[in-house]
Design a protein around this motif. Sequence first.
Motif, PDB file in Angstrom:
ATOM      1  N   GLU A 164       0.839  -1.209   0.000  1.00 40.40           N
ATOM      2  CA  GLU A 164       0.000   0.000   0.000  1.00 40.40           C
ATOM      3  C   GLU A 164       0.871   1.255   0.000  1.00 40.40           C
ATOM      4  O   GLU A 164       0.566   2.242  -0.687  1.00 40.40           O
ATOM      5  N   LEU A 165       1.979   1.176   0.779  1.00 38.03           N
ATOM      6  CA  LEU A 165       2.884   2.316   0.829  1.00 38.03           C
ATOM      7  C   LEU A 165       3.531   2.574  -0.518  1.00 38.03           C
ATOM      8  O   LEU A 165       3.625   3.717  -0.982  1.00 38.03           O
ATOM      9  N   ALA A 183       2.328   1.799  -3.448  1.00 40.65           N
ATOM     10  CA  ALA A 183       1.301   2.329  -4.348  1.00 40.65           C
ATOM     11  C   ALA A 183       1.096   3.826  -4.117  1.00 40.65           C
ATOM     12  O   ALA A 183       0.924   4.606  -5.068  1.00 40.65           O
ATOM     13  N   LEU A 184       1.118   4.244  -2.852  1.00 35.92           N
ATOM     14  CA  LEU A 184       0.955   5.660  -2.533  1.00 35.92           C
ATOM     15  C   LEU A 184       2.156   6.475  -2.983  1.00 35.92           C
ATOM     16  O   LEU A 184       2.014   7.558  -3.573  1.00 35.92           O
ATOM     17  N   LEU A 185       3.361   5.930  -2.727  1.00 30.99           N
ATOM     18  CA  LEU A 185       4.566   6.657  -3.092  1.00 30.99           C
ATOM     19  C   LEU A 185       4.707   6.799  -4.606  1.00 30.99           C
ATOM     20  O   LEU A 185       5.260   7.789  -5.098  1.00 30.99           O
ATOM     21  N   GLU A 186       4.228   5.806  -5.349  1.00 29.52           N
ATOM     22  CA  GLU A 186       4.301   5.888  -6.816  1.00 29.52           C
ATOM     23  C   GLU A 186       3.524   7.085  -7.340  1.00 29.52           C
ATOM     24  O   GLU A 186       3.870   7.674  -8.355  1.00 29.52           O
ATOM     25  N   LYS A 187       2.458   7.450  -6.616  1.00 27.11           N
ATOM     26  CA  LYS A 187       1.637   8.578  -7.054  1.00 27.11           C
ATOM     27  C   LYS A 187       2.199   9.917  -6.579  1.00 27.11           C
ATOM     28  O   LYS A 187       2.048  10.936  -7.236  1.00 27.11           O
ATOM     29  N   LYS A 188       2.858   9.891  -5.409  1.00 33.72           N
ATOM     30  CA  LYS A 188       3.267  11.153  -4.789  1.00 33.72           C
ATOM     31  C   LYS A 188       4.715  11.529  -5.057  1.00 33.72           C
ATOM     32  O   LYS A 188       5.033  12.680  -5.316  1.00 33.72           O
ATOM     33  N   VAL A 189       5.620  10.545  -4.943  1.00 32.70           N
ATOM     34  CA  VAL A 189       7.048  10.855  -5.064  1.00 32.70           C
ATOM     35  C   VAL A 189       7.727   9.804  -5.923  1.00 32.70           C
ATOM     36  O   VAL A 189       7.148   8.764  -6.252  1.00 32.70           O
ATOM     37  N   ASN A 190       8.973  10.058  -6.231  1.00 31.74           N
ATOM     38  CA  ASN A 190       9.784   9.095  -6.958  1.00 31.74           C
ATOM     39  C   ASN A 190      10.260   8.023  -5.972  1.00 31.74           C
ATOM     40  O   ASN A 190      10.807   8.345  -4.915  1.00 31.74           O
ATOM     41  N   LEU A 191      10.085   6.736  -6.319  1.00 33.06           N
ATOM     42  CA  LEU A 191      10.447   5.653  -5.410  1.00 33.06           C
ATOM     43  C   LEU A 191      11.947   5.616  -5.125  1.00 33.06           C
ATOM     44  O   LEU A 191      12.374   5.055  -4.125  1.00 33.06           O
ATOM     45  N   ALA A 223      13.560   7.830  -4.049  1.00 27.80           N
ATOM     46  CA  ALA A 223      13.819   8.678  -2.882  1.00 27.80           C
ATOM     47  C   ALA A 223      13.733   7.895  -1.577  1.00 27.80           C
ATOM     48  O   ALA A 223      14.034   8.437  -0.515  1.00 27.80           O
ATOM     49  N   VAL A 224      13.301   6.626  -1.619  1.00 32.29           N
ATOM     50  CA  VAL A 224      13.132   5.815  -0.419  1.00 32.29           C
ATOM     51  C   VAL A 224      14.244   4.784  -0.358  1.00 32.29           C
ATOM     52  O   VAL A 224      14.370   3.937  -1.241  1.00 32.29           O
ATOM     53  N   ALA A 225      15.058   4.811   0.703  1.00 29.50           N
ATOM     54  CA  ALA A 225      16.179   3.875   0.841  1.00 29.50           C
ATOM     55  C   ALA A 225      15.813   2.670   1.687  1.00 29.50           C
ATOM     56  O   ALA A 225      16.303   1.568   1.450  1.00 29.50           O
ATOM     57  N   ALA A 226      14.946   2.858   2.692  1.00 27.93           N
ATOM     58  CA  ALA A 226      14.602   1.755   3.602  1.00 27.93           C
ATOM     59  C   ALA A 226      13.221   1.998   4.193  1.00 27.93           C
ATOM     60  O   ALA A 226      12.780   3.137   4.342  1.00 27.93           O
ATOM     61  N   ILE A 227      12.563   0.886   4.501  1.00 25.53           N
ATOM     62  CA  ILE A 227      11.234   0.937   5.119  1.00 25.53           C
ATOM     63  C   ILE A 227      11.249   0.030   6.338  1.00 25.53           C
ATOM     64  O   ILE A 227      11.783  -1.081   6.290  1.00 25.53           O
ATOM     65  N   ASP A 228      10.654   0.513   7.425  1.00 23.18           N
ATOM     66  CA  ASP A 228      10.586  -0.275   8.660  1.00 23.18           C
ATOM     67  C   ASP A 228       9.115  -0.423   9.066  1.00 23.18           C
ATOM     68  O   ASP A 228       8.453   0.560   9.396  1.00 23.18           O
ATOM     69  N   VAL A 229       8.627  -1.678   8.983  1.00 25.89           N
ATOM     70  CA  VAL A 229       7.249  -1.959   9.421  1.00 25.89           C
ATOM     71  C   VAL A 229       7.276  -2.997  10.546  1.00 25.89           C
ATOM     72  O   VAL A 229       6.382  -3.842  10.644  1.00 25.89           O
ATOM     73  N   SER A 230       8.299  -2.939  11.393  1.00 25.98           N
ATOM     74  CA  SER A 230       8.366  -3.860  12.526  1.00 25.98           C
ATOM     75  C   SER A 230       7.114  -3.748  13.380  1.00 25.98           C
ATOM     76  O   SER A 230       6.608  -4.736  13.916  1.00 25.98           O
ATOM     77  N   ASP A 231       6.612  -2.520  13.495  1.00 24.75           N
ATOM     78  CA  ASP A 231       5.317  -2.286  14.123  1.00 24.75           C
ATOM     79  C   ASP A 231       4.314  -2.067  12.997  1.00 24.75           C
ATOM     80  O   ASP A 231       4.396  -1.064  12.281  1.00 24.75           O
ATOM     81  N   PRO A 232       3.370  -3.011  12.774  1.00 21.39           N
ATOM     82  CA  PRO A 232       2.456  -2.871  11.630  1.00 21.39           C
ATOM     83  C   PRO A 232       1.577  -1.628  11.692  1.00 21.39           C
ATOM     84  O   PRO A 232       1.016  -1.214  10.683  1.00 21.39           O
ATOM     85  N   ASN A 233       1.481  -0.998  12.847  1.00 25.61           N
ATOM     86  CA  ASN A 233       0.668   0.210  12.979  1.00 25.61           C
ATOM     87  C   ASN A 233       1.476   1.494  12.809  1.00 25.61           C
ATOM     88  O   ASN A 233       0.919   2.595  12.891  1.00 25.61           O
ATOM     89  N   SER A 234       2.782   1.336  12.577  1.00 22.84           N
ATOM     90  CA  SER A 234       3.638   2.509  12.424  1.00 22.84           C
ATOM     91  C   SER A 234       4.694   2.217  11.371  1.00 22.84           C
ATOM     92  O   SER A 234       5.552   1.339  11.557  1.00 22.84           O
ATOM     93  N   VAL A 235       4.651   2.945  10.261  1.00 26.03           N
ATOM     94  CA  VAL A 235       5.588   2.744   9.164  1.00 26.03           C
ATOM     95  C   VAL A 235       6.639   3.851   9.198  1.00 26.03           C
ATOM     96  O   VAL A 235       6.303   5.038   9.236  1.00 26.03           O
ATOM     97  N   VAL A 236       7.912   3.433   9.170  1.00 24.74           N
ATOM     98  CA  VAL A 236       9.022   4.401   9.187  1.00 24.74           C
ATOM     99  C   VAL A 236       9.746   4.329   7.858  1.00 24.74           C
ATOM    100  O   VAL A 236      10.128   3.230   7.406  1.00 24.74           O
ATOM    101  N   ILE A 237       9.927   5.465   7.217  1.00 25.53           N
ATOM    102  CA  ILE A 237      10.600   5.545   5.910  1.00 25.53           C
ATOM    103  C   ILE A 237      11.925   6.279   6.078  1.00 25.53           C
ATOM    104  O   ILE A 237      11.982   7.336   6.686  1.00 25.53           O
ATOM    105  N   LYS A 238      12.975   5.673   5.524  1.00 24.98           N
ATOM    106  CA  LYS A 238      14.275   6.323   5.523  1.00 24.98           C
ATOM    107  C   LYS A 238      14.549   6.838   4.117  1.00 24.98           C
ATOM    108  O   LYS A 238      14.653   6.051   3.178  1.00 24.98           O
ATOM    109  N   PRO A 239      14.639   8.152   3.942  1.00 28.55           N
ATOM    110  CA  PRO A 239      14.860   8.696   2.583  1.00 28.55           C
ATOM    111  C   PRO A 239      16.273   8.405   2.088  1.00 28.55           C
ATOM    112  O   PRO A 239      17.209   8.262   2.895  1.00 28.55           O
TER     113      PRO A 239
END
Length: 279
Positions: free
Chosen positions: A247-248, A250-258, A260-276
């Motif tokens: 889902e993330l 899909a959203l980023l494809e519409k908003k920003v260039n992919l 720009a994202v180096a890492a994603i952390d979904v260790s907590d499924p209710n909190s997504v952390v993006i490292k640019p």
Amino acid sequence: MSAGKRKPAKKNRFVESEAVRRERRRRRRRTFLFGTGLFCLAAVCSALCVLSYAWLTQTPLFKARFVIVSGNRTVSHGEVLDTADIRSGDNIFGINLDVARTRLSAHPWIDTASVIREFPNRIIIRVTEHTPVAVAEIGHPYLINSRGEIFEKGGKAFAGLPVFKNLKRGSLPLSGHEPSGGNGPVEREIKEIIPLLGRLTQKGGRFVMTGAIADPDTGLRLLTEGATQTIDLGFGHYDKKIKRVNELFALLEKKVNLTAVAAIDVSDPNSVVIKPAKS
């Protein structure tokens, strides 16, 4: 009573009559003859069984004209026959089906096997091979099947499979062996992620998994192709977490260039952390 008259002798009830003794001897003879007859009958039946088995296993009437092998992809037809020790022309009743099945199941690539004789001249062998879904690096690369078990050494032919790194010996069970009972955190996490690997490695998906690092302290980290190099999943609930990642994307494809994202952390499924990515 006169002095010369004798008293009648008393009958001794403990002394058997001649008629009783004769009847007892007759019963013993009948029992002996009956037992001897049964023994002779059993001996004759055993001899007939031995002769019948010898005839069945040696007569050319039941030679296997057809040995049919199915289900094999990696293991060749000839290797299946060599492993089972079965040849065309063998007597179908002379083949020990259980032994052949055990020999086939011991082959590293064969998961299950069945061997069936079909009257009058066929032997049918059906095998199910392991499907490699990932590679475990434990000193050497080893193939992992869909149950999260190690079954064979890997090679260059399987370079496209995702690789689980930083594993220790004993982290995963061996196929065909009794569970060790260890069932540690790494084993549990890999077994949970294994059914999702097919989805993760498809080119049509949001990302392509190239490997994974299983850490007993931090959980699973996926290594992926492209600019987004790592996706931290932590422990458990992987189906939900992968959906969040898709889902993330899909959203980023519409908003920003992919890129720009180096890492994603979904260790907590209710909190997504993006490292640019570094610009």
